[in-house]
Write an enzyme that holds these catalytic residues in place. Structure first.
Site, PDB file in Angstrom:
ATOM      1  N   ARG A 177      -2.954 -10.730 -16.443  1.00 23.38           N
ATOM      2  CA  ARG A 177      -3.259  -9.608 -17.314  1.00 23.38           C
ATOM      3  C   ARG A 177      -4.276  -8.687 -16.649  1.00 23.38           C
ATOM      4  O   ARG A 177      -5.289  -9.135 -16.120  1.00 23.38           O
ATOM      5  CB  ARG A 177      -3.852 -10.148 -18.602  1.00 23.38           C
ATOM      6  CG  ARG A 177      -3.982  -9.115 -19.681  1.00 23.38           C
ATOM      7  CD  ARG A 177      -4.486  -9.804 -20.916  1.00 23.38           C
ATOM      8  NE  ARG A 177      -4.403  -8.942 -22.075  1.00 23.38           N
ATOM      9  CZ  ARG A 177      -5.051  -9.201 -23.183  1.00 23.38           C
ATOM     10  NH1 ARG A 177      -5.806 -10.284 -23.281  1.00 23.38           N
ATOM     11  NH2 ARG A 177      -4.943  -8.403 -24.207  1.00 23.38           N
TER      12      ARG A 177
ATOM     13  N   ALA B 160     -13.688 -12.343 -13.543  1.00 24.82           N
ATOM     14  CA  ALA B 160     -13.007 -11.814 -14.737  1.00 24.82           C
ATOM     15  C   ALA B 160     -12.575 -12.965 -15.631  1.00 24.82           C
ATOM     16  O   ALA B 160     -12.813 -12.966 -16.843  1.00 24.82           O
ATOM     17  CB  ALA B 160     -11.806 -10.967 -14.322  1.00 24.82           C
TER      18      ALA B 160
ATOM     19  N   GLY C  87     -10.099  -9.365  -6.841  1.00 22.02           N
ATOM     20  CA  GLY C  87     -11.002  -9.011  -5.739  1.00 22.02           C
ATOM     21  C   GLY C  87     -10.415  -9.281  -4.373  1.00 22.02           C
ATOM     22  O   GLY C  87     -10.672  -8.551  -3.427  1.00 22.02           O
ATOM     23  N   GLU C  88      -9.632 -10.341  -4.247  1.00 21.36           N
ATOM     24  CA  GLU C  88      -9.156 -10.711  -2.914  1.00 21.36           C
ATOM     25  C   GLU C  88      -7.676 -10.367  -2.682  1.00 21.36           C
ATOM     26  O   GLU C  88      -7.284 -10.037  -1.573  1.00 21.36           O
ATOM     27  CB  GLU C  88      -9.326 -12.218  -2.654  1.00 21.36           C
ATOM     28  CG  GLU C  88     -10.301 -12.928  -3.553  1.00 21.36           C
ATOM     29  CD  GLU C  88     -11.712 -13.068  -3.010  1.00 21.36           C
ATOM     30  OE1 GLU C  88     -11.885 -13.064  -1.792  1.00 21.36           O
ATOM     31  OE2 GLU C  88     -12.644 -13.183  -3.820  1.00 21.36           O
TER      32      GLU C  88
ATOM     33  N   ILE D 253     -20.585  -6.442  -8.128  1.00 23.08           N
ATOM     34  CA  ILE D 253     -20.751  -5.943  -6.763  1.00 23.08           C
ATOM     35  C   ILE D 253     -19.840  -4.747  -6.512  1.00 23.08           C
ATOM     36  O   ILE D 253     -19.542  -4.407  -5.372  1.00 23.08           O
ATOM     37  CB  ILE D 253     -20.499  -7.056  -5.721  1.00 23.08           C
ATOM     38  CG1 ILE D 253     -19.111  -7.676  -5.894  1.00 23.08           C
ATOM     39  CG2 ILE D 253     -21.567  -8.133  -5.829  1.00 23.08           C
ATOM     40  CD1 ILE D 253     -18.742  -8.661  -4.791  1.00 23.08           C
TER      41      ILE D 253
END
Lengths: 176, 343, 739
Positions: free
Chosen positions: C629, C510, C705-706, C466
């Site tokens: 990482r 990920a 992402g967050e 996204i």
């Protein structure tokens, strides 16, 4: 559609607008399509010419995703009617690269990661092409201000500005 | 969007005739506001007359030392025009404070001053709005009215005019030239837009058969002492909560003439000549600015969510006047991002 | 581990498609005999449709059908058929189910016509009469009606100790209420579905979604299709931020129309309709903090009320952060929800975390002033060296490094502790900080890896990209693992025929899909090695395990004798294989349960506030992240930059305003719902601190992402207080609140 029409529809005799042949010059190519006057340039590109690189982000001139160049100037293609642009030179994102050779802004956007989801990207790049041609952006603050008509919800602004700055520093319009 | 027919007008005469012959016809040029409103079913013309071919794009000198802005010159071409930038920087700054680069490339001068309010309720046909649908009521009065008027409103409408350009034109005392079936007439800018009263569906005094041909700027441009200050919810690409166009003529430290127009506060660009007179002949002090600001806001009336505009407006007037006094004639950035930018 | 690609700044592999306009999003696929569907939305918030007159619209030539609750085809009977992988407890909304109106802008009809313009026009001719009922849309009025849900969607509050006693012991106490409004995701791409019906009736469904499998299961259940019959494709998603976690109603409507009309149908929502479904719920949060004179927390009380719909109990992990972020014996938590006549809220970037930690981190800032401690010092005094809420060690936690490196880069020591003490002309300058955290999860996911004899590798999984960079990092992981040049590797996603992957959300992609990709490539290596071993006269014959060989530059080397190597393609030829293919499923290791796994951040913000106008400019932000990482520093930085921009939006601009007369989000467009523009964004810096973690997953990545947004809003709010001396506890901080 959001709502019922505000105006009195019954008085207007529900009827369809006449279709007509309209020739648009897009990315150097003339294309004739049959459409009614109520087709926006944006929808003509996306739905009638399958040039879906130009994006619909709001359809109301509030986001800049639909930015294309008409006679060299950046505009919101959602707010103009296709029929009004007959005879004008329209450049979309699909028309910026020369064959395999990307426009310097396209290269810089990749290099600087000046996008995330990529949906506002064609509009950002076309807008930046327009910005370079206008020649009014002298400072970083100017670039930010003059690119504020292109919303990036992913928040890639920092990198977008860096990409544009790099191209300006390298002489801007080298690609012409 | 309603169904409509489309023609391109080639002469002013045929454009006016065409418009007069169809009751629900509209002119279209930049389309930035009309197309938008057609998509949300607020406007529903059955015939569009494209006037972009008309020869109304030029910006030319007037014999009286002023400048004539073609109605079809784009906002961008106007703001960046050498003479406008030099002689009417207040106007250039106001135009560049509005919308986005793309919209300014499309929008025309005539269309800019005809743009309609951004009131949420006007835009949403699910709600009551006397401007959109006379007699349906005003949902903003008891609704979310943070962006609404504090001056000159009526019980029928508390919408504000959204243009930045118009605020500068009001301060400059421009004149609007129009043509209709009865011939030509010139409307002083202060008479062009109207207050809502009991007919808020009428934004201005242009008649249905009339078309704007040009806007005249008088010779006096306030290039030495002016400011356009726009306060909004983000640093760019947002409508004004309050904006101030200020122009001063100075003799040393004394103000010999003052013009102050406000945006975001009323159904039309707001002028208050008594307040301007208060400053005439006075020295440019904070005290005097305060008096003028107080006078302008004397009859201001806040609603549930917008009372802050009264104090904000006063402070904006004072800051704009201060900036107008202090401004140097050095070329500067075209933009006003925030109040904190030097003029 | 030597690394060729992982950890190296890498330009996106899909970049060229994105900058040339070739990347295709859900509304951009060609389909045979395409028709267009336009949604008619309700104008009321509650009541029922008395009558719908579709005759005028239907008589227009080119209008194919107008679907309403009256004429829709028979559908799945049970609520649960409409449930999806992100459904909260309750009964999901069923489009066109009956005449009841449950929220404003509810879809009540779909007009299908030969062109978009015609469908839009016809939609405006549909006449609807309603019987309205009083609606409730003001959270503030529902404080007394808020209730504890029988089942929480994600996390149940985990209180501990005795807060009352803790507060009684406290030398210093602060108590305050923090509110933020509803917000909408507003991805740039509006939700869209194209259902392509081929000549032979085969369906291909292009949907804007964060999980093609979620969409597929949803429509399969509702329309009684096999998964084979309902192939969902979504190679590019124009932003989502959570809005694509649940199938939205345009998917249902496009499917229904396509099946009924046996024609291809495309349905794209309008920007206004993007305010007609899930959103970040408004919350009212009370924080009480008690501390010793030295700042050590004695008690934390965090009580929250959030909105939900009438039909589902949405809740998010809103208050548990107050139990894990700091060391404290006594924590009292409640999380209630209140039913309103709105659509069910929906996870939006860092759901719960950004809301809950906004309140907690502002309260901590208030406590810092009350205890006369530097806000950073207060955090260090209360530093949690384990997760006290679950009494588990952290798998890794380099938050101290975040504080230290962030403070240094930012110049925190230049901050005058006194509020309203720093200025430049009319600008008041403020500096604030906040801590952020986000839970790290690895889910189960599968991946397929196919190696061809020409040396190209294709890896695939039904995940999504996204904008997060999935395509790129998966390509990096695969290339690294097999020692192939990036150019020879492609990664496929967004197709329901690919191996199963979970929703793309929660920052777990990920870790989750990355682990599957890595394992699939490891399995390929085993196969290659097996082939090499059995080849005639092979120097690899004695090799026992992968440990004894090195895959690099497209070749396999003997570890103890680098003279001996063979290209991967040659190895395949030797084994007589044209194609090697494996599909594996990667599962999280059991030992993860013994640890608390979180990413952390320290966010430092500088604001400049005009003292007369209250306009706030975020002049600088430094965000220091401990996220394990970092696979691709280039895309990782972009993720965090984006998170900061969201923090600016949340702190200063974003608010979905409900008009209480209509029970309707009234600023439902991008002109009046303000998100940051380029001019709002100034000097942003991202620091990734070194953080090694073998426990979270085989990749060691925690997901980004967050974490970038968490802490950002609170840091800005705290900076505004420092600049002005005014504590605004009600977001967003628009200028009127500072006047």
């Amino acid at each position: 559609m959001q709502n019922q029409a505000a105006f009195e529809i019954s008085a207007l005799q529900p009827a369809l607008p006449p279709q007509q042949a309209v020739t648009l010059k897009v990315n150097g190519q003339e294309k004739t399509i049959k459409l009614a006057p109520w087709v926006s340039l944006l929808d003509a590109l996306r739905e009638y010419l399958q040039l879906t690189g130009t994006k619909k982000g709001c359809d109301h001139g509030q986001c800049g995703a639909c930015t294309v160049l008409v006679n060299g100037k950046r505009i919101n293609s959602c707010l103009t009617l296709a029929i009004m642009e007959e005879g004008n030179e329209i450049i979309t994102i699909e028309g910026l690269a020369k064959g395999d050779e990307l426009h310097p802004l396209q290269t810089a956007f990749i290099e600087h990661d000046a996008y995330q989801c990529g949906y506002c990207t064609p509009g950002q790049i076309c807008s930046a092409v327009g910005l370079l041609a206008e020649g009014k952006a002298k400072t970083t603050a100017d670039i930010k201000e003059l690119m504020s008509g292109n919303i990036c919800r992913c928040g890639a602004y920092t990198n977008i500005v860096s990409a544009i700055e790099e191209v300006i520093q390298k002489g801007g319009q080298a690609h012409e | 969007m309603n169904s409509f027919t489309y023609t391109r007008a080639t002469t002013l005469e045929t454009a006016v005739q065409d418009k007069a012959s169809a009751e629900l016809a509209k002119f279209i040029a930049g389309g930035t506001n009309l197309t938008d409103l057609m998509k949300v079913n607020v406007e529903g013309p059955n015939h569009l007359i494209d006037i972009r071919q008309l020869a109304l794009k030029d910006i030319t000198d007037n014999a009286d030392g002023g400048l004539r802005l073609g109605a079809l010159a784009t906002n961008a071409d106007t703001a960046y025009h050498e003479q406008v930038a030099k002689r009417y920087p207040l106007l250039a700054k106001a135009i560049l404070a509005g919308a986005s680069a793309q919209l300014r490339n499309m929008a025309t001068n005539g269309g800019n001053i005809l743009q309609r309010t951004r009131c949420y309720y006007f835009y949403d046909t699910a709600t009551a709005c006397n401007k959109r649908e006379p007699g349906s009521g005003c949902a903003a009065l008891s609704g979310f009215n943070r962006i609404h008027a504090i001056l000159g409103a009526s019980e029928h409408c508390i919408a504000v005019h959204p243009s930045d350009m118009a605020i500068a034109l009001a301060a400059l005392e421009a004149n609007v030239n129009v043509t209709g079936q009865q011939g030509n007439r010139t409307i002083p800018f202060s008479d062009f837009h109207r207050l809502p009263g009991d007919a808020p569906h009428l934004d201005n005094t242009l008649q249905p058969d009339e078309i704007i041909t040009s806007i005249d700027l008088p010779a006096k441009g306030f290039a030495q002492h002016h400011a356009y200050l726009k306060l909004r919810d983000r640093e760019s690409y947002a409508f004004a909560l309050v904006s101030v166009a200020a122009g001063l003529e100075m003799d040393g430290d004394t103000i010999t003439e003052a013009r102050i127009a406000l945006g975001g506060v009323a159904h039309k660009p707001w002028r208050n000549r008594e307040a301007e007179d208060l400053l005439t002949g006075k020295s440019a002090t904070e005290e005097n600015f305060k008096l003028a600001a107080a006078e302008i806001m004397r009859e201001a009336k806040g609603y549930e969510h917008n009372s802050f505009k009264i104090e904000l407006g006063k402070r904006a007037i004072m800051r704009a006047l201060e900036q107008a006094v202090k401004m140097s004639n050095k070329p500067d950035s075209h933009f006003h991002r925030t109040s904190t930018e030097p003029v | 581990m030597s690394t060729e690609y992982i950890g190296k700044p890498t330009s996106r592999v899909d970049g060229r498609d994105k900058v040339t306009g070739k990347a295709q999003y859900a509304a951009e696929f060609e389909a045979l005999n395409l028709t267009y569907g336009v949604v008619v939305s309700s104008t009321i918030a509650k009541g029922r449709i008395k009558a719908m007159d579709i005759s005028a619209a239907l008589q227009l030539p080119g209008v194919l059908q107008i679907f309403t609750h009256d004429n829709r085809p028979g559908l799945a009977w049970f609520d649960k058929s409409y449930q999806d992988e992100d459904s909260p407890p309750g009964a999901p909304f069923r489009p066109l189910y009956d005449e009841k109106i449950l929220f404003s802008q509810q879809p009540i009809a779909l007009v299908v016509a030969s062109t978009f313009e015609l469908a839009r026009y016809a939609a405006s001719l549909v006449k609807v009469t309603y019987e309205t009922e009083p609606h409730v849309t003001d959270l503030n009025q529902l404080r007394q009606d808020a209730y504890t849900p029988s089942k929480y969607k994600s996390a149940e509050p985990t209180p501990r100790g005795d807060a009352e006693t803790g507060l009684a012991q406290a030398a210093i106490k602060i108590e305050a209420e923090y509110n933020h409004p509803s917000e909408h995701h507003n991805p740039m791409e509006m939700h869209a579905t194209t259902v392509a019906v081929a000549e032979d009736g085969t369906l291909t469904i292009y949907d804007k979604t964060q999980s093609v499998l979620n969409s597929q299961k949803y429509i399969s259940k509702i329309f009684g299709l096999s998964t084979k019959e309902a192939r969902v494709i979504s190679p590019f998603v124009g932003g989502a931020f959570g809005s694509g976690l649940r199938p939205q109603y345009q998917l249902f409507l496009a499917m229904m129309a396509a099946l009924q009309l046996k024609r291809s149908v495309k349905v794209v929502l309008t920007r206004q309709q993007m305010f007609s479904f899930g959103h970040r719920p408004a919350t009212i949060q009370k924080l009480v903090l008690g501390a010793q004179a030295n700042g050590a927390l004695e008690a934390v009380v965090h009580e929250a009320i959030a909105e939900t719909s009438q039909f589902e109990d949405y809740s998010e992990n809103l208050v548990n952060w107050s139990a894990m972020l700091y060391k404290c014996e006594n924590v009292q938590l409640t999380h209630k929800i209140a039913k309103m006549d709105v659509y069910t809220p929906l996870d939006m970037r860092a759901p719960g975390g950004v809301s809950g930690m906004f309140a907690l981190e502002c309260a901590m800032d208030e406590l810092a002033y009350a205890t006369k401690l530097d806000p950073l010092e207060l955090r260090l005094v209360n530093y949690a060296d384990k997760d006290y809420s679950e009494d588990k060690p952290f798998s890794s936690k380099e938050l101290r490094q975040c504080y230290q490196q962030g403070a240094e880069k930012f110049g925190w020591n230049k901050r005058n502790p006194k509020p309203r003490s720093m200025r430049e002309g009319k600008e008041l300058i403020g500096m604030g900080l906040a801590t952020g955290a986000w839970e790290v999860k690895q889910k189960e996911a599968s991946a397929k890896a196919t190696l061809s004899v020409d040396g190209t590798l294709q890896v695939s999984s039904a995940t999504a990209d996204i904008g997060t960079g999935t395509y790129t990092i998966m390509t990096q992981i695969a290339a690294e693992t097999l020692g192939l040049p990036m150019e020879q590797v492609t990664f496929k996603l967004g197709d329901s025929t690919l191996p199963e992957a979970p929703l793309q959300g929660g920052s777990w992609t990920a870790a989750t899909v990355g682990s599957a990709v890595k394992q699939a490539c490891e399995a390929l290596k085993e196969k290659i090695l097996a082939g090499l071993r059995s080849a005639k006269d092979s120097p690899f014959e004695p090799v026992q395990t992968l440990e004894d060989v090195v895959f690099t530059d497209g070749r396999v080397f003997l570890k103890n004798n680098s003279e001996q190597s063979v290209s991967i393609t040659e190895a395949m030829r030797l084994a007589g294989e044209n194609v090697l293919e494996v599909t594996i499923t990667a599962k999280p290791k059991k030992n993860q349960q013994e640890y608390a796994m979180f990413s952390h951040s320290a966010v430092f913000a500088e604001v400049r506030v005009d003292e007369d106008f209250g306009t706030v400019r975020v002049s600088r932000v430094v965000s220091a992240i401990a996220g394990g990482r970092v696979i691709n520093p280039k895309t990782a930085r972009s993720q965090v930059l984006g998170g900061i921009v969201w923090g600016i939006g949340m702190a200063l601009e974003e608010e979905s305003v409900i008009d209480q007369q209509y029970g309707r989000f009234i600023n439902h467009d991008l002109a009046e719902y303000h998100v940051p523009v380029s001019a709002d964004v100034h000097d942003l810096e991202v620091i990734f601190v070194e953080e090694h973690d073998d426990i979270v997953n085989p990749i060691g990545a925690k997901g980004l992402g967050e974490i970038g947004i968490v802490g950002a809003a609170a840091a800005i709010v705290n900076a505004v207080y420092h600049a002005t001396g005014k504590r605004i506890r009600n977001l967003p901080i628009t200028l009127d609140k500072l006047l």
